[in-house]
Scaffold this motif. Structure first.
Motif, mmCIF file in Angstrom:
data_model
loop_
_atom_site.group_PDB
_atom_site.id
_atom_site.type_symbol
_atom_site.label_atom_id
_atom_site.label_comp_id
_atom_site.label_asym_id
_atom_site.label_seq_id
_atom_site.Cartn_x
_atom_site.Cartn_y
_atom_site.Cartn_z
ATOM 1 N N SER A 269 0.839 -1.199 0.000
ATOM 2 C CA SER A 269 0.000 0.000 0.000
ATOM 3 C C SER A 269 0.873 1.247 0.000
ATOM 4 O O SER A 269 2.028 1.219 0.448
ATOM 5 C CB SER A 269 -0.940 0.015 1.215
ATOM 6 O OG SER A 269 -0.206 -0.127 2.412
ATOM 7 N N LEU A 271 0.619 5.611 0.680
ATOM 8 C CA LEU A 271 -0.129 6.788 1.127
ATOM 9 C C LEU A 271 0.421 8.009 0.411
ATOM 10 O O LEU A 271 1.629 8.227 0.354
ATOM 11 C CB LEU A 271 0.027 6.975 2.642
ATOM 12 C CG LEU A 271 -0.741 8.174 3.230
ATOM 13 C CD1 LEU A 271 -2.233 7.872 3.295
ATOM 14 C CD2 LEU A 271 -0.208 8.551 4.609
ATOM 15 N N GLN A 287 -4.790 9.940 0.970
ATOM 16 C CA GLN A 287 -5.463 8.771 0.409
ATOM 17 C C GLN A 287 -4.523 7.579 0.459
ATOM 18 O O GLN A 287 -3.347 7.675 0.106
ATOM 19 C CB GLN A 287 -5.935 9.036 -1.017
ATOM 20 C CG GLN A 287 -4.903 9.582 -1.954
ATOM 21 C CD GLN A 287 -5.488 9.952 -3.304
ATOM 22 O OE1 GLN A 287 -6.680 9.780 -3.549
ATOM 23 N NE2 GLN A 287 -4.647 10.459 -4.188
ATOM 24 N N ILE A 289 -3.764 3.887 -0.884
ATOM 25 C CA ILE A 289 -4.041 3.177 -2.128
ATOM 26 C C ILE A 289 -3.523 1.744 -2.048
ATOM 27 O O ILE A 289 -2.385 1.502 -1.616
ATOM 28 C CB ILE A 289 -3.387 3.907 -3.318
ATOM 29 C CG1 ILE A 289 -3.937 5.330 -3.403
ATOM 30 C CG2 ILE A 289 -3.615 3.170 -4.627
ATOM 31 C CD1 ILE A 289 -3.172 6.222 -4.340
ATOM 32 N N ASP A 290 -4.360 0.819 -2.460
ATOM 33 C CA ASP A 290 -3.954 -0.579 -2.595
ATOM 34 C C ASP A 290 -3.099 -0.695 -3.857
ATOM 35 O O ASP A 290 -3.576 -0.456 -4.967
ATOM 36 C CB ASP A 290 -5.186 -1.473 -2.709
ATOM 37 C CG ASP A 290 -4.836 -2.961 -2.751
ATOM 38 O OD1 ASP A 290 -3.945 -3.341 -3.546
ATOM 39 O OD2 ASP A 290 -5.446 -3.729 -2.012
ATOM 40 N N GLY A 295 -6.986 0.675 -6.166
ATOM 41 C CA GLY A 295 -8.174 1.207 -5.508
ATOM 42 C C GLY A 295 -7.848 1.897 -4.200
ATOM 43 O O GLY A 295 -6.809 1.662 -3.575
ATOM 44 N N HIS A 296 -8.778 2.770 -3.770
ATOM 45 C CA HIS A 296 -8.606 3.490 -2.520
ATOM 46 C C HIS A 296 -9.040 2.623 -1.337
ATOM 47 O O HIS A 296 -10.167 2.106 -1.324
ATOM 48 C CB HIS A 296 -9.419 4.780 -2.530
ATOM 49 C CG HIS A 296 -8.822 5.853 -3.376
ATOM 50 N ND1 HIS A 296 -8.814 5.804 -4.761
ATOM 51 C CD2 HIS A 296 -8.171 7.004 -3.052
ATOM 52 C CE1 HIS A 296 -8.212 6.873 -5.232
ATOM 53 N NE2 HIS A 296 -7.814 7.619 -4.225
ATOM 54 N N TRP A 298 -8.729 4.093 1.688
ATOM 55 C CA TRP A 298 -9.247 5.154 2.561
ATOM 56 C C TRP A 298 -8.809 6.494 1.987
ATOM 57 O O TRP A 298 -7.735 6.618 1.403
ATOM 58 C CB TRP A 298 -8.694 4.992 3.977
ATOM 59 C CG TRP A 298 -8.805 6.226 4.811
ATOM 60 C CD1 TRP A 298 -9.925 6.706 5.419
ATOM 61 C CD2 TRP A 298 -7.755 7.165 5.107
ATOM 62 N NE1 TRP A 298 -9.643 7.885 6.072
ATOM 63 C CE2 TRP A 298 -8.316 8.184 5.903
ATOM 64 C CE3 TRP A 298 -6.402 7.224 4.785
ATOM 65 C CZ2 TRP A 298 -7.571 9.250 6.370
ATOM 66 C CZ3 TRP A 298 -5.660 8.300 5.246
ATOM 67 C CH2 TRP A 298 -6.237 9.290 6.033
ATOM 68 N N ALA A 299 -9.667 7.501 2.110
ATOM 69 C CA ALA A 299 -9.330 8.861 1.703
ATOM 70 C C ALA A 299 -10.127 9.826 2.565
ATOM 71 O O ALA A 299 -11.287 9.563 2.908
ATOM 72 C CB ALA A 299 -9.639 9.084 0.222
#
Length: 596
Positions: A269, A271, A287, A289-290, A295-296, A298-299
């Motif tokens: 991941s 950030l 945010q 990101i995987d 994909g997000h 968390w943001a």
């Protein structure tokens, strides 16, 4: 009027091959140069608010209040010269090289400028390609969001008569905007990571430098500092692998593919985010990101008063922990909740001082400025321990590099600061890391080991502390026990392995594994061609392997780089516990027929 010291953007330019041009037709070249100055160069300087400090034949030294103005002026001149040289035979073209640096200068009573700021700009001009503009990292940082042309990242370059390597960027005039890394001829930092580093089974993350989007380049340190604080907080979690600041910041200012970053750093991941600071308010967007799916995870956006910045950092960290589904131990949760200071001004001064201390330029001036900033942080909050650790680290570096006349007293000064830092911030890994370095140079290896172990208990992802623990093992006579620690430092900071690989080679050298040691020292020399220390130890390893001729060649290279190098003085300062380890090093040189 007495001399004054100030920060200024300095532009130095000269004509490529001026002596050849003048030798062919001096009158014509002088007439063309006068015409260029009157109808192009001087008006362009004036439009961009520059001041011509002096001219030296074909060269110019120009001062600007803004790096943006300096770069725009340089671009305009270089673009105009491309047009003016069109159709002119190549051997008659006037082509400029330009160097730009933002730094400290001294203004004499007659308006002349002197100091490192001028010297660095002049050295940058000297390495620029014909028609190009070379910027130092300090200058590039101020303008990268405003550039409309391509940039080559040349990595760290050892400029002539400049003590520390400086990261250099070359602007390509007339090419579409992008930032790209070139293969440098000088040592580059960062070096390229191994292709396809495998991520660990546990959660792993790289935190990219948050973008400063507030429009004020002087707030760059704030964005960097907040990013580093988030990295530090995440690093306290044992179940999470966190890439070190050096390697994650290597992508700063570059348009990057998150999947490529994750692959190069070996994480699952990433950030990324931005910071806007205006007046008493701050906005942070982040945010997570995987890296596999893009994909997000968390943001979120945070709009707060500046006084709430510490709470925002805590929230960002907690949101990441939740998104990655990490279960914190009670001690980890307590460490994340700990607050070192609630004084934002004290924190500001500490961030500025830390930025200087770990910056690319290490000299007497940077030392003095960092000391001043740490002392200001302490004046704002005397209970804040990290600035005391900063003061201690600055004094340790002064003891190593002899910046001041009283450098021999620096370890005594450092000891006072270390003790205060430990008293005030006993739960901060950085404090214990500095204490570990201090006790290493005091040759108290047992205490150094305790302090580095404590730093790693508090921050299992602390690459420098892993390296410090490995170094203690080397000097204490347990070199193979050092290997896992140094290898872990490289895993946590893969783009900056040149910082650690010398010590990995030293571990194998002291252990008597000379082939492995020689291979590592050769790799270090490839990564940092100007190193003298790795060449000295490579010569030792080659001597032990019976390769006296190759050892002699390496030693000649070393003396070309540092004619004052003394092996006896170098090894004499190292805190080896066992005389037999030192004798093994000296014996290797003797077998190679080298008197160090």
């Amino acid at each position: 009027m007495p001399e004054t010291r100030k920060i200024a953007a300095i532009l130095v330019a000269d004509i490529v091959g001026y002596s050849r041009l003048a030798g062919a037709d001096e009158d014509r070249i002088l007439a063309r140069l006068r015409a260029l100055r009157s109808d192009l160069i001087d008006p362009t300087i004036a439009v961009h608010h520059g001041r011509i400090v002096k001219r030296t034949g074909d060269g110019s030294l120009i001062e600007f209040h803004s790096v943006v103005d300096a770069v725009r002026c340089a671009i305009e001149v270089q673009n105009a010269m491309v047009e003016r040289n069109a159709g002119v035979p190549e051997d008659r073209r006037i082509v400029f090289r330009i160097g730009i640096h933002l730094g400290d200068v001294v203004e004499e009573s007659d308006g002349d400028l002197m100091g490192d700021g001028v010297n660095i700009a002049a050295r940058l001009e000297g390495i620029a390609q014909p028609g190009a503009i070379c910027l130092s990292e300090d200058a590039f940082r101020q303008v990268r969001a405003r550039l409309d042309l391509a940039v080559n990242d040349l990595g760290e370059v050892q400029l002539k008569n400049i003590e520390q390597p400086i990261r250099v960027y070359s602007l390509e005039v007339g090419v579409p905007a992008e930032v790209k890394s070139a293969t440098p001829t000088k040592p580059a930092a960062p070096e390229k990571a191994p292709a396809g580093l495998s991520p660990p089974d546990r959660p792993s993350i790289a935190v990219l430098a948050f973008q400063n989007i507030g429009g004020d380049p002087e707030q760059e340190y704030f964005a960097d500092g907040i990013t580093e604080d988030v990295i530090t907080d995440l690093s306290k979690i044992g179940g999470l692998l966190v890439i070190a600041r050096n390697s994650s910041f290597a992508y700063k200012g570059r348009a990057v593919d998150i999947r490529v970053v994750a692959r190069e750093l070996g994480v699952r991941s990433v950030l990324e985010g931005s910071i806007r600071r205006a007046g008493g308010r701050v906005r942070i967007t982040a945010q997570l990101i995987d890296a596999e799916t893009g994909g997000h995870l968390w943001a979120e956006r945070f709009d707060r008063e500046l006084s709430d910045i510490f709470a925002v950092q805590d929230e960002v960290t907690q949101r990441i922990v939740d998104a990655l589904k990490i279960k914190l131990s009670p001690s980890e949760a307590a460490r994340l909740d700990a607050v070192e200071t609630t004084n934002s001004r004290a924190h500001d001064f500490f961030l500025l001082g830390r930025e200087l201390l770990w910056g690319t330029i290490r000299n007497r001036e940077a030392f003095g400025r960092s000391i001043d900033l740490f002392e200001k942080a302490i004046a704002e909050d005397p209970s804040y321990g990290e600035p005391f650790a900063g003061l201690a680290m600055a004094q340790i570096l002064n003891w190593q590099f002899h910046w001041t006349d009283d450098w021999s007293q620096s370890l005594e000064k450092a000891e006072r600061h270390v003790n205060l830092a430990l008293q005030k911030s006993p739960q901060v890994a950085f404090v214990h890391y500095v204490a570990s370095v201090f006790y290493l140079w005091k040759k108290d290896l047992d205490r150094s080991a305790v302090e580095s172990d404590t730093a790693l208990d508090l921050n299992p992802n602390f690459a420098q502390a892993h390296n410090a623990r490995g170094i203690v093992n080397i000097y204490a006579g347990q070199p193979l026990a050092a290997v896992p620690h140094i290898e872990q430092a490289i895993r946590l900071d893969p783009l900056y392995k040149h910082q650690f690989i010398h010590f990995l080679g030293t571990a194998y050298l002291v252990a008597g594994k000379f082939e492995a040691a020689a291979a590592l020292f050769k790799e270090r020399i490839q990564l940092n061609p100007e190193t003298d220390l790795s060449r000295a130890f490579l010569a030792v390893a080659l001597g032990q392997l019976g390769e006296a001729e190759e050892a002699a060649r390496v030693w000649r290279e070393l003396m070309g780089i540092n004619p004052k190098y003394s092996f006896a003085e170098h090894v004499g300062r190292l805190p080896f516990r066992n005389k037999a380890d030192v004798d093994r090093l000296t014996d290797g040189l003797s077998k190679a027929g080298i008197s160090g």
